[in-house]
Design a protein around this motif. Structure first.
Motif, PDB file in Angstrom:
ATOM      1  N   PRO A 189       0.811  -1.224   0.000  1.00 26.46           N
ATOM      2  CA  PRO A 189       0.000   0.000   0.000  1.00 26.46           C
ATOM      3  C   PRO A 189       0.847   1.279   0.000  1.00 26.46           C
ATOM      4  N   LYS A 190       1.911   1.309   0.782  1.00 25.99           N
ATOM      5  CA  LYS A 190       2.768   2.500   0.814  1.00 25.99           C
ATOM      6  C   LYS A 190       3.521   2.662  -0.500  1.00 25.99           C
ATOM      7  N   LEU A 230       1.002   4.055  -3.024  1.00 29.89           N
ATOM      8  CA  LEU A 230       0.746   5.474  -2.781  1.00 29.89           C
ATOM      9  C   LEU A 230       1.934   6.316  -3.249  1.00 29.89           C
ATOM     10  N   LYS A 231       3.128   5.862  -2.983  1.00 31.49           N
ATOM     11  CA  LYS A 231       4.333   6.578  -3.418  1.00 31.49           C
ATOM     12  C   LYS A 231       4.373   6.671  -4.948  1.00 31.49           C
ATOM     13  N   SER A 245      -2.217  12.151   0.904  1.00 28.45           N
ATOM     14  CA  SER A 245      -1.884  11.604   2.215  1.00 28.45           C
ATOM     15  C   SER A 245      -2.527  10.231   2.407  1.00 28.45           C
ATOM     16  N   GLU A 246      -1.911   9.453   3.267  1.00 28.85           N
ATOM     17  CA  GLU A 246      -2.454   8.143   3.603  1.00 28.85           C
ATOM     18  C   GLU A 246      -3.841   8.301   4.231  1.00 28.85           C
ATOM     19  N   ASN A 247      -4.030   9.365   5.014  1.00 28.86           N
ATOM     20  CA  ASN A 247      -5.336   9.601   5.645  1.00 28.86           C
ATOM     21  C   ASN A 247      -6.422   9.883   4.614  1.00 28.86           C
ATOM     22  N   VAL A 279      -6.540   8.717   1.595  1.00 26.20           N
ATOM     23  CA  VAL A 279      -6.857   7.428   0.974  1.00 26.20           C
ATOM     24  C   VAL A 279      -7.742   6.604   1.906  1.00 26.20           C
ATOM     25  N   LYS A 280      -7.395   6.597   3.191  1.00 24.96           N
ATOM     26  CA  LYS A 280      -8.192   5.842   4.161  1.00 24.96           C
ATOM     27  C   LYS A 280      -9.607   6.390   4.251  1.00 24.96           C
TER      28      LYS A 280
END
Length: 91
Positions: free
Chosen positions: A6-7, A10-11, A22-24, A26-27
């Motif tokens: 997942p990271k 996203l990168k 941001s990861e947030n 996406v969440k």
């Protein structure tokens, strides 16, 4: 599913889109997705458009059709989703 996938995804998306998602964020979007979202073509198309806008990456109608078809065929298990993400990152 690869724990770091997942990271990594996203990168790669941030790099390709030139936008820092941001990861947030996406969440938050992922939290709106229900099982029926992935079974309903109209809702799935809307989700694809939302992700496209968030990532600042235009998605052609052909690519949307490919994604919808792949999601429907995948059965939605984690290994199929990882393969689908890898396919989309290559486009």
């Amino acid at each position: 599913m690869n724990k770091n996938f997942p990271k990594e995804a996203l990168k790669a998306i941030n790099k390709k889109g030139g936008k820092n998602i941001s990861e947030n964020a996406v969440k938050k979007l992922a939290g709106t997705v229900k099982a029926d979202t992935l079974q309903n073509e109209a809702q799935l198309r809307q989700l694809i458009r939302q992700v496209s806008a968030m990532a600042n990456i235009p998605v052609s109608e052909d690519t949307v059709r490919d994604i919808v078809s792949a999601v429907k065929k995948s059965g939605m298990n984690s290994s199929n989703m990882e393969a689908l993400m890898k396919m989309m990152m290559k486009k």
